[in-house]
Design an enzyme around this catalytic site. Structure first.
Site, PDB file in Angstrom:
ATOM      1  N   HIS A   1     -39.727  25.818  15.878  1.00 27.12           N
ATOM      2  CA  HIS A   1     -39.529  26.042  14.448  1.00 27.12           C
ATOM      3  C   HIS A   1     -39.122  27.473  14.133  1.00 27.12           C
ATOM      4  O   HIS A   1     -38.998  27.840  12.972  1.00 27.12           O
ATOM      5  CB  HIS A   1     -40.780  25.641  13.676  1.00 27.12           C
TER       6      HIS A   1
ATOM      7  N   HIS B   1     -35.999  15.983  21.156  1.00 22.31           N
ATOM      8  CA  HIS B   1     -36.282  14.590  20.825  1.00 22.31           C
ATOM      9  C   HIS B   1     -35.908  13.642  21.961  1.00 22.31           C
ATOM     10  O   HIS B   1     -36.488  12.564  22.077  1.00 22.31           O
ATOM     11  CB  HIS B   1     -35.560  14.197  19.537  1.00 22.31           C
TER      12      HIS B   1
END
Length: 737
Positions: free
Chosen positions: A264, A103
């Site tokens: 993920h 992020h």
């Protein structure tokens, strides 16, 4: 480094529990009282005074003294040392730190180069309080003991990315490497993140299009909404959003799939209960007693099994702290059906789901697998499906694709490899780094420099043409992602050689003459010396400015350091360089109204900001370039002098001369005619970019300095100093040493 600043389009004021009486007395900016006033704060933020390490601090030199292996060892210890105040899922903070690093880097966008990990902007507002960054404040607090230990030797920007790398490696994944060199910012960037001032508001326009330079589809998100566009669980529409958002962040389809599937593979989402009911204010609005932390959770224990972040809940694999192929195999092994998390967020679970995922805090409990709408998109979109099935069938290919995409994600905003520091820098170079060849020859010395300047001036090229070419080449630099600049001489290559702002026909003739000088100097030498075209371009500009100053009565010498090299067309990604094209360059009085959303004046501030200029530097540069007659297309707008080609302060003298009356030109919007007040005779023409230096009080204050009788010589020296700065903005080989 204070960079990536765009004029504030929306002022967001965040007040920390301030009593109403105090808030009423808070000072306001000019834009509060005068919404149309010009905001010059982006340029003031380039002043070094805000850096507590001082003007002489050299981060590259500090980093070179760092024991990187010792830092990595300390990070590994933190990874598996769970803290009661924020317990680690599965006893491992690795997935949490991967999200932090991702992020931090993932805000990067190609159109203006803003965002990214460089600067460590995740520490500051508004990113610190974005909903997509929920609880990452805790991730950075977990790292504070390491930052405290090593201090100035490692920036927050470097530490966050390095921690993401170590997390991946500790969980069984081999990364491509790591480069240090990210210098920390010391205050928030002023970046346009979207038109809305409400978090999660749609960034698209009324036609459903995402306007440039934005990349994230909703305010406060790094990429896209994991539940689907605006929270609607439509995998097909989500795939469209993913493709556009990731492309605007410099990722193609394969890189996009690799990043999502790789990322993920680890960790879980947190949605134990409703964020609206349980969570307190984000860090930027939390109370002082929270000491910079936000999202205090009043439900249950407030962390661990009761953690709330996105509102989505669960893990993608049965082994969230190791690298496996489970994400892809689970995606295709199961039929996925729509469901809701305990917090009420849309997500997907296997049909007839079994409890196979271990609980993050209680090893005796198990839960079903989970996928986001954006995960299902990788299965239903035809192109993404081709890639995911290929990766599933070829695990080694997937690993390499993820390693490459991760390295690109975390290093894309660092610019060329010349900025890279440390022992873990990959030997391989990549086209997205805008690679430059190494010099395999001896550099020219001071005698050669004098000889070459003389030969350049004898080519018959005018000073104006030489200065225009040097400016066109060097001013492509943008300090937002350190791309562009003269090094590489890419101005002779596609796409730059054909950009309208560069007057292609004239540019071609100048480059041809300079290449002839280069060839004559380089051929048949026995001393091993050579000169690059990129060095000659800057040297030609310097020689021309020295000549222009001499014509005005000043003897100057602009410092010059050789060492630039020339890139090839094969080393230049045409589509990647296309985003560097100036659709507005106030320094050359160029503005393409069809391709700009900012006004000419706002575009000037934006370009000056990308060139890392202060207000005085921008001002003196405009004044000098105008009298040197370097406008694009040969325009005479703003050439407020009767001696064009001489370096003097006439632009400012004539701009501030009250004998001239300015009126809007009937011929073109944004242009003005200057008439003699007594005779009514037309004296000058100018653009809005020119007149703002007499209109805006702050710019006029600087212009008055340079228009003064005692500032003639000061103007010449200040101009040449800023010119030298711009010519060397991309010389990271010098800055790092």
């Amino acid at each position: 480094m204070l960079k990536k600043i765009l004029p504030v389009l929306i002022t967001l004021a965040i007040v920390h529990n301030t009593p109403t009486a105090w808030a009423a007395e808070a000072p306001k900016t000019d834009s509060f009282y005068l919404p149309k006033s010009l905001d010059l704060s982006p340029l003031r933020l380039h002043n070094i005074e805000s850096n507590p390490y001082g003007k002489d601090f050299n981060y590259a030199q500090q980093f070179k003294t760092l024991d990187l292996e010792a830092v990595k060892k300390d990070i590994k210890t933190v990874l598996t040392t769970s803290q009661d105040w924020w317990p680690a899922d599965y006893g491992n903070y690795g997935p949490f730190f991967i999200r932090m690093a991702w992020h931090g880097a993932g805000t990067y966008r190609i159109y203006d180069g803003r965002g990214g990990a460089d600067g460590g902007q995740q520490r500051f507002e508004p990113l610190n309080s974005w909903p997509d960054n929920a609880n990452l404040d805790k991730a950075r607090r977990l790292l504070w003991p390491i930052k405290k230990k090593y201090g100035a030797k490692i920036s927050w920007g470097d530490l966050m990315v390095l921690t993401g790398n170590v997390a991946l490696e500790s969980m069984g994944f081999k990364t491509l490497g790591f480069a240090g060199g990210r210098e920390d910012d010391w205050q928030s960037d002023l970046v346009y993140w979207g038109a809305g001032n409400k978090m999660l508001s749609d960034n698209r326009d009324k036609n459903g299009k995402l306007p440039k330079p934005l990349a994230a589809t909703q305010m406060g998100l790094i990429y896209v909404n994991p539940e689907g566009p605006n929270g609607k669980p439509d995998p097909v529409a989500a795939a469209k959003d993913i493709r556009e958002a990731f492309a605007r962040m410099a990722m193609n389809d394969e890189e996009t799939v690799a990043l999502i599937a790789g990322g993920h593979t680890f960790g879980k989402a947190h949605g134990a209960a409703s964020p609206e009911k349980c969570l307190g204010a984000a860090p930027g609005e939390a109370g002082l007693e929270q000491q910079g932390l936000g999202w205090a959770n009043k439900c249950g224990s407030g962390n661990g099994k009761d953690t709330i972040t996105s509102g989505l809940e669960g893990a993608w694999t049965t082994d969230p702290t190791h690298f496996t192929m489970q994400y892809l195999s689970n995606l295709y092994k199961h039929e996925w059906v729509l469901t809701k998390s305990p917090a009420g967020a849309w997500q997907w679970k296997p049909k007839n789901a079994a409890n196979v995922v271990p609980d993050a805090t209680d090893p005796t409990k198990f839960h079903p697998l989970m996928m986001f709408t954006t995960d299902i998109a990788l299965k239903v979109d035809p192109e993404y499906k081709k890639i995911t099935t290929r990766f599933l069938e070829n695990p080694e290919e997937f690993k390499m694709a993820f390693a490459r995409a991760w390295f690109k994600l975390t290093h894309r905003d660092m610019g060329p490899a010349a900025r890279y520091l440390g022992d873990e820098v990959p030997k391989e170079t990549f086209i997205w780094q805008d690679p430059l060849p190494a010099a395999n020859y001896k550099m020219i010395d001071s005698a050669d420099i004098s000889e070459l300047k003389d030969k350049i001036l004898k080519t018959g090229l005018s000073d104006t043409k030489l200065i225009k070419t040097a400016w066109a080449s060097a001013s492509t630099f943008r300090g937002t992602d350190f791309r562009g600049g003269d090094n590489g001489a890419r101005i002779r290559l596609a796409p730059q050689k054909d950009w309208p702002v560069n007057d292609p026909a004239e540019l071609h003739s100048v480059l041809a003459a300079l290449m002839e000088v280069q060839n004559n100097f380089n051929k048949d030498r026995s001393d091993g010396k050579k000169v690059s075209l990129s060095d000659l371009i800057v040297l030609g500009g310097n020689a021309a400015i020295e000549d222009a100053a001499k014509k005005a009565g000043y003897n100057i010498s602009i410092p010059f350091t050789p060492g630039r090299t020339d890139a090839s067309q094969e080393e230049t990604d045409v589509s990647s360089f296309a985003v560097l094209e100036p659709t507005a360059d106030g320094f050359r009085n160029y503005y393409d109204a069809k391709r700009n959303t900012l006004s000419p004046i706002a575009s000037l501030i934006d370009r000056a900001n990308k060139l890392e200029l202060t207000v005085p530097e921008m001002t003196v540069l405009i004044g000098g370039l105008r009298v040197l007659d370097v406008n694009s297309g040969g325009s005479k707008a703003g050439v407020l002098t009767n001696t064009p080609g001489q370096l003097n302060n006439n632009f400012f003298v004539n701009l501030l001369d009250m004998s001239t009356k300015w009126t809007k030109s009937p011929k073109a919007e944004g242009y003005f005619d200057g008439y003699d007040r007594k005779t009514g005779k037309l004296k000058w023409t100018a653009s809005s970019v020119d007149l703002v230096f007499g209109s805006n009080p702050e710019l006029r204050a600087v212009a008055e300095v340079y228009a003064s009788d005692d500032a003639k010589e000061k103007f010449v020296h200040d101009f040449t100093k800023v010119w030298e700065k711009v010519m060397n903005l991309d010389r990271f080989d010098i800055k790092n040493n």
